[in-house]
Design a protein around this motif. Structure first.
Motif, PDB file in Angstrom:
ATOM      1  N   HIS A 233      -9.015 -61.289  -0.617  1.00  0.00           N
ATOM      2  CA  HIS A 233      -9.791 -62.134  -1.522  1.00  0.00           C
ATOM      3  C   HIS A 233      -9.147 -62.159  -2.903  1.00  0.00           C
ATOM      4  O   HIS A 233      -8.738 -61.133  -3.437  1.00  0.00           O
ATOM      5  CB  HIS A 233     -11.223 -61.617  -1.625  1.00  0.00           C
ATOM      6  N   SER A 234      -9.074 -63.342  -3.495  1.00  0.00           N
ATOM      7  CA  SER A 234      -8.405 -63.483  -4.791  1.00  0.00           C
ATOM      8  C   SER A 234      -9.182 -62.839  -5.934  1.00  0.00           C
ATOM      9  O   SER A 234      -8.639 -62.655  -7.024  1.00  0.00           O
ATOM     10  CB  SER A 234      -8.174 -64.967  -5.101  1.00  0.00           C
ATOM     11  N   SER A 235     -10.458 -62.496  -5.684  1.00  0.00           N
ATOM     12  CA  SER A 235     -11.252 -61.884  -6.756  1.00  0.00           C
ATOM     13  C   SER A 235     -10.900 -60.420  -6.982  1.00  0.00           C
ATOM     14  O   SER A 235     -11.295 -59.839  -7.986  1.00  0.00           O
ATOM     15  CB  SER A 235     -12.749 -62.005  -6.429  1.00  0.00           C
ATOM     16  N   LEU A 329      -5.489 -64.300  -1.629  1.00  0.00           N
ATOM     17  CA  LEU A 329      -4.167 -63.762  -1.949  1.00  0.00           C
ATOM     18  C   LEU A 329      -3.173 -64.261  -0.907  1.00  0.00           C
ATOM     19  O   LEU A 329      -3.497 -64.349   0.285  1.00  0.00           O
ATOM     20  CB  LEU A 329      -4.211 -62.227  -1.946  1.00  0.00           C
ATOM     21  N   PRO A 330      -1.965 -64.623  -1.328  1.00  0.00           N
ATOM     22  CA  PRO A 330      -1.011 -65.223  -0.386  1.00  0.00           C
ATOM     23  C   PRO A 330      -0.573 -64.234   0.692  1.00  0.00           C
ATOM     24  O   PRO A 330      -0.247 -63.077   0.401  1.00  0.00           O
ATOM     25  CB  PRO A 330       0.171 -65.625  -1.269  1.00  0.00           C
ATOM     26  N   GLN A 331      -0.592 -64.691   1.923  1.00  0.00           N
ATOM     27  CA  GLN A 331      -0.093 -63.883   3.037  1.00  0.00           C
ATOM     28  C   GLN A 331       1.397 -64.097   3.269  1.00  0.00           C
ATOM     29  O   GLN A 331       2.048 -63.276   3.905  1.00  0.00           O
ATOM     30  CB  GLN A 331      -0.869 -64.231   4.310  1.00  0.00           C
TER      31      GLN A 331
END
Length: 467
Positions: A233-235, A329-331
């Motif tokens: 998660h981008s948070s 988030l980039p994988q």
């Protein structure tokens, strides 16, 4: 493609010789040239096979026999065919000469062009259309040369061969020159080959500044850089981010310069081209030719993007991708690195050099097909360079012929890989702006086309008379 001539700084200039379409043989040539230019040969859209068949029909009408003409294609690529023609010589000792040209062209959208890209138009002393310069001018000149030989009953000492191929302009397409080299080596066997990559540079106002002969080229190889991460998660970000890791790698590549190198060709180029200048750059060119370790000369030459590229392998990021959602988030993140490899080095060597420069085992580096063979520069052979130089003096008095190494790429690399040295010949010239090659409104000066045709005819005869 591919035809960056590092010649703009040479100071010698003459008025380009006049040539008009007034002779009967020029009119016949124009018919062939126009038909070829107006035949769409864009990969997956047009047909090189059709263009090759049209040229073969013209050669047969001129007197070529069926056993002298080989039309080829594969079942998987029926529209990407080509033609090999053989004009026999009289000598049992002299090895053949091969004339190579590609007949495919870069895509051109009608809505982007001022004129229909597949209709030949003459305006203000230029012919406009896709392929007028790259490479259908040369393809037409080669075919026309053999037709004129046949019609005149000319008996050369050497056998002269012609290979018109498809696929040069598209990396992933079927490549006719590569296919011939791998599958029909005996058919195209030759002591050496003549190809695109050389030519003249004008000032854009009718004066030819220099003629060049391509003696070697770099090899093109693409590499894929990739980073991966479990994501999340981008948070709640973490430092281990695939995009950041890729970005760090790209910054390191940007800051890495491959070591300076010289070949016989580039050494001769810098010595001769530098001597024609009277400025600091010219002095640096001469210095680097005799002392490659001179850091002051190298630093100054590196300020010129063409000279910088001629002196080393170069690698540059050209494509970028990464991530899968705005709030994740980039994988995965990836970039394409396009390398132009100095002759003599393998793709594996450059792959290792990139890995060392990046210094991060988490970044994977893989070669993107096709994997090109190692570039093998031909020799600066007086037997090849001499006749070209003599004819440059005849057609362009006072203009130097300079050997160059192309920083781009041609199909000559496939011939060199199987032992056929390949040279990019002088003749026709272009303007400083590149004449729209690979871009919009491609053009060639009318005088350049006809003078270049005459030059190439005489050049082929000069080689054909050699034992």
């Amino acid at each position: 493609m591919k035809k960056l001539l590092a010649t703009a700084a040479l100071a010698v200039a003459i008025a380009a010789p006049a040539a008009a379409q007034t002779r009967p043989d020029q009119a016949k040539f124009f018919e062939l040239y126009k038909e070829l230019v107006e035949t769409n040969t864009v990969v997956n859209v047009g047909s090189c096979t059709q263009a090759a068949e049209q040229i073969a029909a013209r050669m047969k009408a001129a007197g070529f026999k069926d056993d002298q003409l080989t039309l080829f294609s594969t079942p998987e690529h029926p529209k990407d065919g080509g033609l090999v023609a053989v004009y026999p010589g009289t000598s049992k000792k002299a090895k053949p000469l091969l004339l190579l040209a590609h007949i495919d062209v870069v895509a051109a959208k009608r809505e982007d062009w001022t004129r229909d890209p597949f209709k030949l138009v003459e305006e203000n002393g230029y012919y406009y259309a896709r392929g007028t310069a790259d490479d259908k001018a040369m393809a037409a000149a080669w075919a026309d040369t053999l037709i004129r030989f046949q019609q005149a009953g000319y008996k050369p000492k050497r056998t002269v061969k012609l290979a018109l191929t498809c696929g040069e302009e598209t990396t992933w397409a079927f490549n006719g020159a590569e296919w011939l080299a791998k599958n029909k080596r005996d058919l195209i066997d030759a002591e050496f080959a003549l190809n695109e990559g050389g030519g003249g540079k004008s000032d854009g106002h009718g004066k030819v500044l220099v003629q060049s002969m391509q003696v070697g080229e770099k090899a093109v190889q693409n590499f894929r850089l990739e980073t991966s991460n479990p994501g999340g998660h981008s948070s709640i970000p973490v430092p281990e981010n695939a995009i950041y890791e890729l970005a760090d790698a790209l910054v390191k590549i940007r800051g890495y310069d491959f070591p300076l190198e010289l070949s016989d060709t580039t050494r001769a180029y810098f010595a001769k081209a530098g001597a024609a200048r009277s400025d600091a750059m010219g002095k640096a060119m001469v210095t680097i030719a005799t002392n490659p370790g001179d850091k002051g000369a190298e630093t100054l030459l590196n300020t010129d993007r063409i000279y910088h590229s001629m002196l080393r392998t170069t690698c540059v990021a050209t494509l970028l991708e990464g991530g899968h959602a705005n709030n994740a988030l980039p994988q995965r993140a990836a970039a394409n690195i396009n390398c132009r490899i100095f002759p003599g080095h393998s793709s594996e060597e450059i792959q290792k050099a990139l890995a060392t420069a990046i210094g991060d085992a988490k970044v994977t580096i893989t070669m993107v097909p096709p994997v090109r063979p190692i570039a093998k520069p031909p020799a600066l052979d007086p037997k090849v360079v001499g006749p070209a130089e003599k004819l440059v003096a005849k057609y362009f008095p006072g203009v130097p012929l300079v050997p160059t190494m192309s920083t781009g790429a041609t199909d000559g690399i496939f011939l060199a890989a199987v032992g056929i040295p390949t040279y990019g010949v002088p003749g026709a010239w272009g303007d400083p702006d590149g004449n729209g090659v690979h871009g919009l409104n491609e053009r060639i000066e009318v005088r350049s086309l006809y003078t270049g045709r005459d030059y190439l005819f005489d050049l082929v005869k000069a080689y054909a008379e050699q034992e």
